[in-house]
Design a protein around this motif. Structure first.
Motif, PDB file in Angstrom:
ATOM      1  N   LEU A 100       0.948  -1.149   0.090  1.00 48.78           N
ATOM      2  CA  LEU A 100      -0.059  -0.063   0.103  1.00 48.78           C
ATOM      3  C   LEU A 100       0.865   1.514   0.021  1.00 48.78           C
ATOM      4  O   LEU A 100       0.537   2.339  -0.788  1.00 48.78           O
ATOM      5  CB  LEU A 100      -0.835  -0.029   1.257  1.00 48.78           C
ATOM      6  N   PHE A 101       1.902   1.289   0.854  1.00 47.80           N
ATOM      7  CA  PHE A 101       2.784   2.467   0.835  1.00 47.80           C
ATOM      8  C   PHE A 101       3.557   2.700  -0.487  1.00 47.80           C
ATOM      9  O   PHE A 101       3.696   3.648  -0.890  1.00 47.80           O
ATOM     10  CB  PHE A 101       3.829   2.329   1.990  1.00 47.80           C
ATOM     11  N   LYS A 102       3.936   1.454  -0.890  1.00 48.62           N
ATOM     12  CA  LYS A 102       4.640   1.589  -2.533  1.00 48.62           C
ATOM     13  C   LYS A 102       3.751   2.132  -3.344  1.00 48.62           C
ATOM     14  O   LYS A 102       4.177   3.049  -4.179  1.00 48.62           O
ATOM     15  CB  LYS A 102       4.794   0.182  -2.693  1.00 48.62           C
ATOM     16  N   ASN A 103       2.723   1.878  -3.514  1.00 45.90           N
ATOM     17  CA  ASN A 103       1.523   2.242  -4.527  1.00 45.90           C
ATOM     18  C   ASN A 103       1.126   3.714  -4.333  1.00 45.90           C
ATOM     19  O   ASN A 103       1.141   4.675  -5.223  1.00 45.90           O
ATOM     20  CB  ASN A 103       0.256   1.468  -4.607  1.00 45.90           C
ATOM     21  N   TYR A 104       1.208   4.078  -2.843  1.00 48.87           N
ATOM     22  CA  TYR A 104       0.923   5.227  -2.597  1.00 48.87           C
ATOM     23  C   TYR A 104       1.804   6.322  -2.894  1.00 48.87           C
ATOM     24  O   TYR A 104       1.620   7.523  -3.775  1.00 48.87           O
ATOM     25  CB  TYR A 104       0.488   5.619  -1.186  1.00 48.87           C
ATOM     26  N   THR A 105       3.108   6.048  -2.986  1.00 46.47           N
ATOM     27  CA  THR A 105       4.463   6.823  -3.284  1.00 46.47           C
ATOM     28  C   THR A 105       4.450   6.959  -4.614  1.00 46.47           C
ATOM     29  O   THR A 105       4.678   7.972  -5.427  1.00 46.47           O
ATOM     30  CB  THR A 105       5.616   6.205  -2.652  1.00 46.47           C
ATOM     31  N   MET A 106       4.099   5.707  -5.519  1.00 45.87           N
ATOM     32  CA  MET A 106       4.409   6.211  -6.997  1.00 45.87           C
ATOM     33  C   MET A 106       3.084   6.827  -7.327  1.00 45.87           C
ATOM     34  O   MET A 106       3.409   7.709  -8.277  1.00 45.87           O
ATOM     35  CB  MET A 106       4.201   4.478  -7.609  1.00 45.87           C
ATOM     36  N   PHE A 107       1.851   6.867  -6.723  1.00 47.20           N
ATOM     37  CA  PHE A 107       0.846   7.535  -7.309  1.00 47.20           C
ATOM     38  C   PHE A 107       1.232   8.992  -7.019  1.00 47.20           C
ATOM     39  O   PHE A 107       1.103   9.896  -7.845  1.00 47.20           O
ATOM     40  CB  PHE A 107      -0.381   7.272  -6.314  1.00 47.20           C
ATOM     41  N   GLU A 108       1.759   9.379  -6.078  1.00 44.15           N
ATOM     42  CA  GLU A 108       2.100  10.906  -5.680  1.00 44.15           C
ATOM     43  C   GLU A 108       3.124  11.277  -6.594  1.00 44.15           C
ATOM     44  O   GLU A 108       3.263  12.471  -6.943  1.00 44.15           O
ATOM     45  CB  GLU A 108       2.250  10.875  -4.136  1.00 44.15           C
ATOM     46  N   LYS A 109       4.355  10.498  -6.824  1.00 44.48           N
ATOM     47  CA  LYS A 109       5.006  10.719  -7.707  1.00 44.48           C
ATOM     48  C   LYS A 109       4.702  11.093  -9.157  1.00 44.48           C
ATOM     49  O   LYS A 109       5.193  12.058  -9.880  1.00 44.48           O
ATOM     50  CB  LYS A 109       6.282   9.703  -7.723  1.00 44.48           C
ATOM     51  N   LYS A 110       3.805  10.285  -9.460  1.00 44.46           N
ATOM     52  CA  LYS A 110       3.023  10.401 -10.893  1.00 44.46           C
ATOM     53  C   LYS A 110       2.179  11.633 -11.087  1.00 44.46           C
ATOM     54  O   LYS A 110       2.199  12.454 -12.044  1.00 44.46           O
ATOM     55  CB  LYS A 110       2.375   9.418 -11.387  1.00 44.46           C
ATOM     56  N   PHE A 111       1.029  12.069  -9.974  1.00 41.35           N
ATOM     57  CA  PHE A 111       0.169  12.940 -10.085  1.00 41.35           C
ATOM     58  C   PHE A 111       0.113  14.035  -9.221  1.00 41.35           C
ATOM     59  O   PHE A 111      -0.763  14.934  -9.038  1.00 41.35           O
ATOM     60  CB  PHE A 111      -1.135  11.988 -10.111  1.00 41.35           C
ATOM     61  N   GLY A 112       0.802  13.818  -8.007  1.00 39.72           N
ATOM     62  CA  GLY A 112       0.915  14.532  -7.050  1.00 39.72           C
ATOM     63  C   GLY A 112       1.965  15.996  -7.114  1.00 39.72           C
ATOM     64  O   GLY A 112       2.815  15.758  -7.964  1.00 39.72           O
ATOM     65  N   ASP A 113       2.007  16.870  -6.112  1.00 36.97           N
ATOM     66  CA  ASP A 113       2.884  17.789  -5.992  1.00 36.97           C
ATOM     67  C   ASP A 113       3.786  17.554  -4.801  1.00 36.97           C
ATOM     68  O   ASP A 113       3.701  16.305  -4.214  1.00 36.97           O
ATOM     69  CB  ASP A 113       2.207  19.126  -5.849  1.00 36.97           C
TER      70      ASP A 113
END
Length: 707
Positions: A297-310
């Motif tokens: 879950l942490f891994k996917n959350y981090t990847m999501f923020e790197k792709k779409f987050g600020d």
């Protein structure tokens, strides 16, 4: 037959009598034996000539011979199903379908639970295009063996190949009534999807999910919830797919949350470009799933923020991870106040007021288990920070006042208090322009300090001071200073509790020789307390030593301590009133230590002398009273005492000294018994003496006091 058997026995005996046991000149290896065997296999006999059947009569003869051979094999062993199958297949090859069908039916009468037999029978009917016969066989098979999935798969496949869609669906429905495995349900769903029956496929999914809920199969349930949602997404029903995920989250609740479900839900929302929904899902899951179960879950959350987050989103991921770490720490040790301080600093920097209050309430709920001020010093700062946060950050004066009041109600003021919390409370009221409340707080502080001063003046003693000093050095891990303190204290007092505390301190200090140091302290304490008048304290020391050896020592060391333990003896002693008169006798318990008894070799002789003296006093009394005792007994007693006191009977050799030491304990018991017996006789005599006067009584009591 007799001659032949005897001849065979003679030949066997002749072969066994090997005269030359030396190895042969030509040795044959295992490789040669294998090679020869292989070569002999190649020397195959030519096949028998092919028999050509030219007319019907020869054909009938051939059929008769083969059938007779098959029937003979079946008659020999009816349970070998392979013989039945070969027989039926031979008849099938001759296009004798009716005969083959008869053979299969006979075989089913023998073993109707043989799966291969049913499969071969049905395949023969399908090859012969006997559809109704094949249906009849499949119906019989699934009725007798409904848990054999192979029958259901082949039956539904046959119906679908024949184009009988309704019949195939009917077979599937019969199959689903038996609640089969997961693959069967998916086969039914795929069947409906091949014919574009999406609504029916959705209904099957709903039925299967409901079945899993009843069976409480959590792992299968999660996987099939996800498959159901992906099915809806694949066919363009996005709202239905989101609804399925929401139902799954609601079903599992907060007790049985699953990491894979939230990851799939977040990816679904990500494909729909719902990024805020994705963040909410990840945060919700991270707040409820333990850290060791949320790595993916942490891994996917981090990847999501790197792709779409600020930058803010990436910081939120890091904060969530740190919050997870602090949660694990405080769960492992709720009284780790340093971890609570770090956790509170984190949530204060990035959380709303309700979340911060919730963490503060959880932290202050962990009250120290011991009511000692040194254990409360870190804890009380949680309350101080809580009050300052409510006043300065949230700006809620009423809630700040409630925090200070709750803290003051919790502190045990009769044992200790914290002036800092009183002063902070008073200063807060001054800032709120409430001078009357501040004055009352200061008055209460002064009253509390007066009570503590009185209690300390009445309770504080040198022992408490020494103990506090020693505890302070132990907390600072200054072990050498602690040892010096114990030595200084033992120069002032030899109390048994000091020795025991010293030994336990050495045992608590980690080191390779901690057991030896602890044992040395017990030995030194035992030597110093040999001359102690309080035998109970010495017994307390030996019992503590015994417990130590029982837990950490060996059998030899434990036996050594057990030999030092005393024996409990009941004795009587005379009581004297304040005016000097006789107040009777009282019983008490005494302890006889083996070490002390070994240092008194003349105890037996002294006991006999004491007994002789008492008998002399009784004799003097009897001279003034009527003669009641025979003179022979007095002479015998006197002779025995004189014989015991004579120089010839005194132990002089080493062996005799050991004998005296061994019988020393018996002398102690004899002395005690003599005391009790003489005391009972003297009480009867004293009543007679009171009639004749008190002068003789005073002289006798003075002589006993001198003894």
């Amino acid at each position: 037959w007799t001659w032949q058997a005897g001849g065979k026995e003679k030949d066997l005996k002749r072969l066994m009598d090997v005269k030359n046991k030396a190895p042969a000149e030509v040795q044959i290896t295992a490789e040669q034996l294998l090679r020869e065997a292989k070569e002999r296999e190649l020397e195959l006999l030519p096949p028998p000539p092919k028999q050509k059947i030219t007319d019907q009569e020869e054909l009938n003869d051939y059929k008769l011979r083969k059938r007779k051979s098959f029937e003979d094999n079946i008659r020999k062993n009816r349970t070998v199903i392979s013989n039945w199958i070969k027989y039926a297949q031979w008849e099938e090859s001759l296009k004798e379908i009716q005969r083959a069908r008869s053979i299969y039916e006979r075989a089913l009468d023998v073993d109707h639970r043989n799966i291969t037999l049913w499969l071969k029978y049905a395949e023969m009917e399908m090859k012969s295009r006997q559809v109704n016969h094949a249906r009849n066989i499949w119906d019989r098979a699934i009725t007798i063996l409904p848990r054999v999935n192979q029958f259901w798969y082949k039956y539904t496949y046959m119906e679908e190949m024949l184009g009988n869609i309704a019949g195939c669906r009917q077979v599937f429905e019969r199959w689903m009534e038996w609640e089969p495995e997961e693959q069967a349900w998916h086969s039914y769903i795929n069947f409906e999807l091949r014919y574009k029956e999406v609504e029916k496929a959705r209904t099957i999914y709903e039925r299967y999910i409901l079945l899993l809920l009843l069976l409480t199969c959590r792992e299968l349930c999660v996987k099939n919830w996800i498959k159901y949602a992906r099915f809806e997404e694949k066919h363009g029903y996005i709202a239905h797919g989101r609804k399925v995920y929401e139902r799954a989250v609601e079903f599992f609740g907060e007790e049985h949350v699953d990491e894979n479900l939230f990851v799939a839900f977040a990816r679904f929302e990500e494909t729909q470009k719902e990024f805020e929904r994705v963040r909410v899902i990840y945060k919700y899951a991270l707040d409820r799933i333990p850290k060791h179960q949320a790595q993916e879950l942490f891994k996917n959350y981090t990847m999501f923020e790197k792709k779409f987050g600020d930058r803010r989103g990436i910081e939120d991921v890091i904060v969530s991870k740190r919050r997870f770490q602090y949660e694990e720490e405080v769960k492992a040790n709720p009284h780790n106040y340093d971890a609570w301080f770090d956790y509170l600093r984190l949530v204060e920097s990035d959380a709303d007021a309700d979340t911060v209050r919730d963490v503060y309430e959880r932290a202050i709920a962990n009250i120290p288990p011991i009511q000692e001020k040194r254990h409360w010093r870190r804890y009380i700062y949680l309350w101080i920070n809580y009050g300052l946060y409510e006043e300065l950050e949230v700006k809620d004066p009423e809630r700040t006042r409630q925090v200070y009041q709750a803290c003051l109600e919790l502190i045990p003021h009769k044992k200790f208090t914290f002036a800092k919390i009183w002063l902070l409370f008073a200063q807060f009221e001054i800032r709120q322009k409430n001078l009357q409340a501040a004055r009352k707080i200061m008055v209460k502080l002064g009253f509390c300090l007066k009570i503590l001063t009185f209690l300390h003046s009445s309770l504080l003693c040198p022992q408490v001071l020494w103990k506090s000093y020693i505890d302070f050095e132990i907390e600072q891990e200054e072990f050498e200073n602690t040892r010096n303190l114990y030595k200084r204290l033992l120069q002032r007092t030899q109390h048994v509790k000091v020795w025991i505390s010293y030994a336990k301190f050495e045992l608590s200090v980690d080191g390779p020789d901690r057991l030896q140091k602890c044992r040395q302290i017990y030995e030194e304490a035992n030597r110093s307390m040999r001359n102690c008048e309080e035998k109970e304290e010495r017994l307390m020391l030996l019992e503590s030593w015994r417990d130590f050896e029982k837990e950490f020592g060996t059998d030899s060391t434990g036996e050594r301590v057990r030999k030092l333990l005393p024996e409990k003896v009941k004795k009587r002693r005379k009581l004297t009133a304040e005016d000097g008169s006789d107040a009777g006798w009282e019983e008490y318990y005494d302890y006889i230590f083996p070490e002390d008894a070994a240092n008194q070799p003349n105890l037996k002789l002294l006991a006999m002398a004491k007994m002789w003296k008492k008998q002399q006093v009784i004799k003097e009394d009897d001279e003034t009273l009527p003669e009641n005792s025979p003179p022979a007994a007095e002479e015998t007693t006197k002779q025995s005492v004189e014989a015991a006191a004579s120089p010839e009977n005194r132990p002089t050799t080493a062996s005799s000294r050991e004998t005296v030491a061994e019988t020393e304990q018996e002398s102690t018991y004899d002395d005690r018994d003599d005391d009790s017996s003489s005391s009972s006789e003297s009480e009867e005599e004293e009543e007679e003496k009171k009639k004749k006067g008190g002068e003789r009584k005073e002289s006798r009591s003075s002589e006993e006091d001198k003894e």
